[in-house]
Motif scaffolding. Structure first.
Motif, PDB file in Angstrom:
ATOM      1  N   ILE A 148     -35.940  22.614  16.950  1.00  0.00           N
ATOM      2  CA  ILE A 148     -35.866  23.702  15.981  1.00  0.00           C
ATOM      3  C   ILE A 148     -36.788  23.364  14.812  1.00  0.00           C
ATOM      4  CG2 ILE A 148     -34.035  22.974  14.365  1.00  0.00           C
ATOM      5  CD1 ILE A 148     -33.893  26.251  16.304  1.00  0.00           C
ATOM      6  N   THR A 149     -37.331  24.359  14.155  1.00  0.00           N
ATOM      7  CA  THR A 149     -38.164  24.129  12.977  1.00  0.00           C
ATOM      8  C   THR A 149     -37.532  24.826  11.769  1.00  0.00           C
ATOM      9  OG1 THR A 149     -39.532  26.120  13.252  1.00  0.00           O
ATOM     10  CG2 THR A 149     -40.234  24.119  14.430  1.00  0.00           C
ATOM     11  N   ALA A 150     -37.972  24.441  10.590  1.00  0.00           N
ATOM     12  CA  ALA A 150     -37.474  25.092   9.375  1.00  0.00           C
ATOM     13  C   ALA A 150     -37.828  26.573   9.383  1.00  0.00           C
ATOM     14  CB  ALA A 150     -38.059  24.406   8.139  1.00  0.00           C
ATOM     15  N   ARG A 151     -38.988  26.892   9.934  1.00  0.00           N
ATOM     16  CA  ARG A 151     -39.397  28.303  10.027  1.00  0.00           C
ATOM     17  C   ARG A 151     -38.459  29.073  10.949  1.00  0.00           C
ATOM     18  NH1 ARG A 151     -45.669  29.525  10.876  1.00  0.00           N
ATOM     19  NH2 ARG A 151     -45.606  28.524   8.828  1.00  0.00           N
ATOM     20  N   ASP A 152     -38.023  28.447  12.054  1.00  0.00           N
ATOM     21  CA  ASP A 152     -37.053  29.087  12.953  1.00  0.00           C
ATOM     22  C   ASP A 152     -35.755  29.391  12.214  1.00  0.00           C
ATOM     23  OD1 ASP A 152     -38.731  28.915  15.208  1.00  0.00           O
ATOM     24  OD2 ASP A 152     -37.959  26.929  15.743  1.00  0.00           O
ATOM     25  N   VAL A 153     -35.311  28.426  11.413  1.00  0.00           N
ATOM     26  CA  VAL A 153     -34.063  28.596  10.665  1.00  0.00           C
ATOM     27  C   VAL A 153     -34.191  29.755   9.678  1.00  0.00           C
ATOM     28  CG1 VAL A 153     -32.417  27.500   9.095  1.00  0.00           C
ATOM     29  CG2 VAL A 153     -33.474  26.148  10.906  1.00  0.00           C
ATOM     30  N   ALA A 154     -35.313  29.796   8.960  1.00  0.00           N
ATOM     31  CA  ALA A 154     -35.522  30.863   7.979  1.00  0.00           C
ATOM     32  C   ALA A 154     -35.578  32.228   8.648  1.00  0.00           C
ATOM     33  CB  ALA A 154     -36.808  30.602   7.200  1.00  0.00           C
ATOM     34  N   ALA A 155     -36.299  32.318   9.763  1.00  0.00           N
ATOM     35  CA  ALA A 155     -36.423  33.594  10.465  1.00  0.00           C
ATOM     36  C   ALA A 155     -35.072  34.067  10.990  1.00  0.00           C
ATOM     37  CB  ALA A 155     -37.431  33.464  11.615  1.00  0.00           C
ATOM     38  N   ALA A 156     -34.298  33.146  11.551  1.00  0.00           N
ATOM     39  CA  ALA A 156     -32.976  33.509  12.067  1.00  0.00           C
ATOM     40  C   ALA A 156     -32.051  33.935  10.929  1.00  0.00           C
ATOM     41  CB  ALA A 156     -32.380  32.328  12.835  1.00  0.00           C
ATOM     42  N   ALA A 157     -32.123  33.247   9.800  1.00  0.00           N
ATOM     43  CA  ALA A 157     -31.287  33.607   8.646  1.00  0.00           C
ATOM     44  C   ALA A 157     -31.623  34.999   8.133  1.00  0.00           C
ATOM     45  CB  ALA A 157     -31.462  32.576   7.537  1.00  0.00           C
ATOM     46  N   GLN A 158     -32.906  35.325   8.126  1.00  0.00           N
ATOM     47  CA  GLN A 158     -33.332  36.653   7.683  1.00  0.00           C
ATOM     48  C   GLN A 158     -32.815  37.753   8.603  1.00  0.00           C
ATOM     49  OE1 GLN A 158     -37.518  35.874   7.568  1.00  0.00           O
ATOM     50  NE2 GLN A 158     -37.472  35.015   5.507  1.00  0.00           N
ATOM     51  N   GLU A 159     -32.557  37.382   9.868  1.00  0.00           N
ATOM     52  CA  GLU A 159     -31.993  38.334  10.828  1.00  0.00           C
ATOM     53  C   GLU A 159     -30.468  38.341  10.790  1.00  0.00           C
ATOM     54  OE1 GLU A 159     -33.644  40.509  12.759  1.00  0.00           O
ATOM     55  OE2 GLU A 159     -35.468  39.858  11.720  1.00  0.00           O
ATOM     56  N   GLY A 160     -29.880  37.543   9.909  1.00  0.00           N
ATOM     57  CA  GLY A 160     -28.425  37.528   9.762  1.00  0.00           C
ATOM     58  C   GLY A 160     -27.700  36.522  10.616  1.00  0.00           C
ATOM     59  N   ASP A 161     -28.421  35.583  11.220  1.00  0.00           N
ATOM     60  CA  ASP A 161     -27.799  34.578  12.078  1.00  0.00           C
ATOM     61  C   ASP A 161     -26.814  33.729  11.261  1.00  0.00           C
ATOM     62  OD1 ASP A 161     -28.221  32.949  14.838  1.00  0.00           O
ATOM     63  OD2 ASP A 161     -27.892  31.574  13.163  1.00  0.00           O
ATOM     64  N   PRO A 162     -25.543  33.639  11.700  1.00  0.00           N
ATOM     65  CA  PRO A 162     -24.539  32.926  10.890  1.00  0.00           C
ATOM     66  C   PRO A 162     -24.790  31.430  10.746  1.00  0.00           C
ATOM     67  CG  PRO A 162     -23.628  33.557  13.030  1.00  0.00           C
ATOM     68  CD  PRO A 162     -24.945  34.250  12.904  1.00  0.00           C
ATOM     69  N   LEU A 163     -25.253  30.760  11.798  1.00  0.00           N
ATOM     70  CA  LEU A 163     -25.510  29.332  11.708  1.00  0.00           C
ATOM     71  C   LEU A 163     -26.687  29.040  10.774  1.00  0.00           C
ATOM     72  CD1 LEU A 163     -25.034  27.987  15.353  1.00  0.00           C
ATOM     73  CD2 LEU A 163     -23.609  27.548  13.365  1.00  0.00           C
ATOM     74  N   ALA A 164     -27.733  29.847  10.887  1.00  0.00           N
ATOM     75  CA  ALA A 164     -28.898  29.663  10.015  1.00  0.00           C
ATOM     76  C   ALA A 164     -28.524  29.924   8.563  1.00  0.00           C
ATOM     77  CB  ALA A 164     -30.034  30.590  10.461  1.00  0.00           C
ATOM     78  N   ARG A 165     -27.726  30.955   8.321  1.00  0.00           N
ATOM     79  CA  ARG A 165     -27.270  31.249   6.961  1.00  0.00           C
ATOM     80  C   ARG A 165     -26.437  30.096   6.404  1.00  0.00           C
ATOM     81  NH1 ARG A 165     -27.121  36.701   5.019  1.00  0.00           N
ATOM     82  NH2 ARG A 165     -29.117  37.624   5.639  1.00  0.00           N
ATOM     83  N   GLN A 166     -25.620  29.516   7.259  1.00  0.00           N
ATOM     84  CA  GLN A 166     -24.784  28.381   6.855  1.00  0.00           C
ATOM     85  C   GLN A 166     -25.652  27.211   6.394  1.00  0.00           C
ATOM     86  OE1 GLN A 166     -21.857  27.084   9.875  1.00  0.00           O
ATOM     87  NE2 GLN A 166     -22.521  24.992   9.484  1.00  0.00           N
ATOM     88  N   VAL A 167     -26.722  26.946   7.134  1.00  0.00           N
ATOM     89  CA  VAL A 167     -27.630  25.851   6.777  1.00  0.00           C
ATOM     90  C   VAL A 167     -28.304  26.130   5.437  1.00  0.00           C
ATOM     91  CG1 VAL A 167     -29.790  24.705   7.404  1.00  0.00           C
ATOM     92  CG2 VAL A 167     -28.041  25.095   9.148  1.00  0.00           C
ATOM     93  N   LEU A 168     -28.857  27.330   5.269  1.00  0.00           N
ATOM     94  CA  LEU A 168     -29.573  27.634   4.030  1.00  0.00           C
ATOM     95  C   LEU A 168     -28.630  27.774   2.838  1.00  0.00           C
ATOM     96  CD1 LEU A 168     -32.504  29.969   5.114  1.00  0.00           C
ATOM     97  CD2 LEU A 168     -32.418  27.492   4.880  1.00  0.00           C
ATOM     98  N   ASP A 169     -27.392  28.167   3.082  1.00  0.00           N
ATOM     99  CA  ASP A 169     -26.400  28.172   1.999  1.00  0.00           C
ATOM    100  C   ASP A 169     -26.166  26.756   1.483  1.00  0.00           C
ATOM    101  OD1 ASP A 169     -26.059  30.899   2.048  1.00  0.00           O
ATOM    102  OD2 ASP A 169     -24.142  30.856   3.117  1.00  0.00           O
ATOM    103  N   LYS A 170     -26.134  25.800   2.412  1.00  0.00           N
ATOM    104  CA  LYS A 170     -25.921  24.398   2.016  1.00  0.00           C
ATOM    105  C   LYS A 170     -27.134  23.869   1.252  1.00  0.00           C
ATOM    106  CE  LYS A 170     -24.300  19.966   3.837  1.00  0.00           C
ATOM    107  NZ  LYS A 170     -23.769  19.271   5.043  1.00  0.00           N
ATOM    108  N   VAL A 171     -28.318  24.186   1.739  1.00  0.00           N
ATOM    109  CA  VAL A 171     -29.547  23.783   1.057  1.00  0.00           C
ATOM    110  C   VAL A 171     -29.576  24.383  -0.352  1.00  0.00           C
ATOM    111  CG1 VAL A 171     -32.070  23.987   1.042  1.00  0.00           C
ATOM    112  CG2 VAL A 171     -30.866  23.496   3.183  1.00  0.00           C
TER     113      VAL A 171
END
Length: 325
Positions: free
Chosen positions: A225-248
């Motif tokens: 996985i890449t940081a860009r993947d996480v950001a893109a998934a979070a922008q689409e509302g992905d709950p796991l990605a949002r959880q990661v960026l909330d912690k960051v």
């Protein structure tokens, strides 16, 4: 008689590429270029690259060399800021290299050197998101976490030149992840591309499959996985990605709130590749900052994205030379 515009050569020296630009005394880029860094050679090879880049730029612009008044360099290194002597630059493979001395002898121009995060901060102050302000905190979120503290319109270096090393503020005092600096629990282990990948990988490994997740699907397909993947998934509302960026965002917002009490900047600017995640990252940062900041001491401080992108380093390096001459 119209006064001729003066120019400066700004260099953003990285382990992957060298970016160079001819910048006017008003902060406008007249010409910019980039080439891969010759990290397999010694320091003299890279100095030669910088000389060649300047010569090529002058040729392309048909600009008389006398119009270049100085050179500024932002480098990922521990150095003596007055002498420009580099003690160590891990990404370049340097130890004990007289960068300023060697380049000045090549170009017969004054050369000024600072940390690359500091020159990016100067660029944002001069022509970016901090334009018009003289008290700023500028964060660069990339592979690591860099920061530049600007006080009275100039970089605050501290007694030993290391002020602003915000990436190595301890935010997890117990059970924190090891950092490259030798400590554990540093902010950089969380709020950086490397930190985001680690947090996302850990979350995915703990994921039991009960939650539909685009991030989990990407991980199953690529096994990474890449940081860009996480950001893109979070922008689409992905709950796991949002959880990661909330912690960051939580840990970064907490650290910024504490820094604001110490330095009381007019504005906090966040740049670097990770900042391109947008509101899914900035919203939790601002929320946590508001929770912990003492507004009666700091006032209302805007937390805004940087605006210069990859040009911040070369513009800031040019300002470094401009402001010293």
């Amino acid at each position: 008689m119209t006064e001729l515009v003066q120019y400066y050569f700004g260099v953003d020296l990285g382990g992957t590429s060298i970016k160079g630009a001819i910048v006017s005394d008003q902060g406008d880029i007249a010409y910019k270029t980039s080439q891969p860094t010759a990290v397999k050679g010694d320091g003299d090879v890279i100095v030669q690259q910088m000389e060649d880049m300047l010569k090529e730029a002058l040729k392309r612009l048909q600009l008389d060399p006398s119009r270049i008044k100085g050179v500024g360099i932002g480098a990922p290194a521990f150095m003596n800021l007055e002498t420009g002597f580099v003690y160590e630059a891990v990404n370049l493979g340097w130890k004990n290299y007289p960068l300023k001395e060697r380049l000045e002898s090549k170009l017969d121009l004054p050369v000024f050197v600072d940390n690359d995060a500091n020159t990016a901060a100067l660029g944002e102050m001069w022509r970016g998101a901090g334009q018009g302000e003289t008290e700023l905190l500028c964060i660069t979120l990339g592979t690591g976490l860099g920061a530049g503290v600007i006080v009275h319109g100039d970089i605050y270096h501290g007694a030993r030149g290391t002020a602003g090393e915000m990436g190595h503020v301890t935010v997890v005092p117990q059970g924190g992840h090891p950092c490259n600096c030798g400590k554990t629990g540093c902010l950089e282990t969380i709020a950086s591309a490397t930190g985001i990948v680690r947090l996302a990988t850990e979350a995915l490994q703990e994921h039991d499959g009960s939650t539909v997740s685009e991030l989990a699907s990407i991980y199953r397909t690529k096994r990474r996985i890449t940081a860009r993947d996480v950001a893109a998934a979070a922008q689409e509302g992905d709950p796991l990605a949002r959880q990661v960026l909330d912690k960051v965002g939580y840990y970064l917002g907490l650290a910024l709130a504490n820094y604001a009490v110490c330095f009381n900047p007019a504005k906090i600017i966040i740049g670097g590749g990770v900042s391109q995640a947008g509101d899914v990252l900035f919203a939790p940062i601002r929320q946590t900052y508001k929770r912990f900041a003492l507004t009666h001491l700091t006032g209302e401080i805007d937390i805004v994205p940087a605006t210069l992108g990859n040009d911040a380093g070369v513009i800031g390096a040019a300002w470094l030379a401009h402001s010293r001459l």
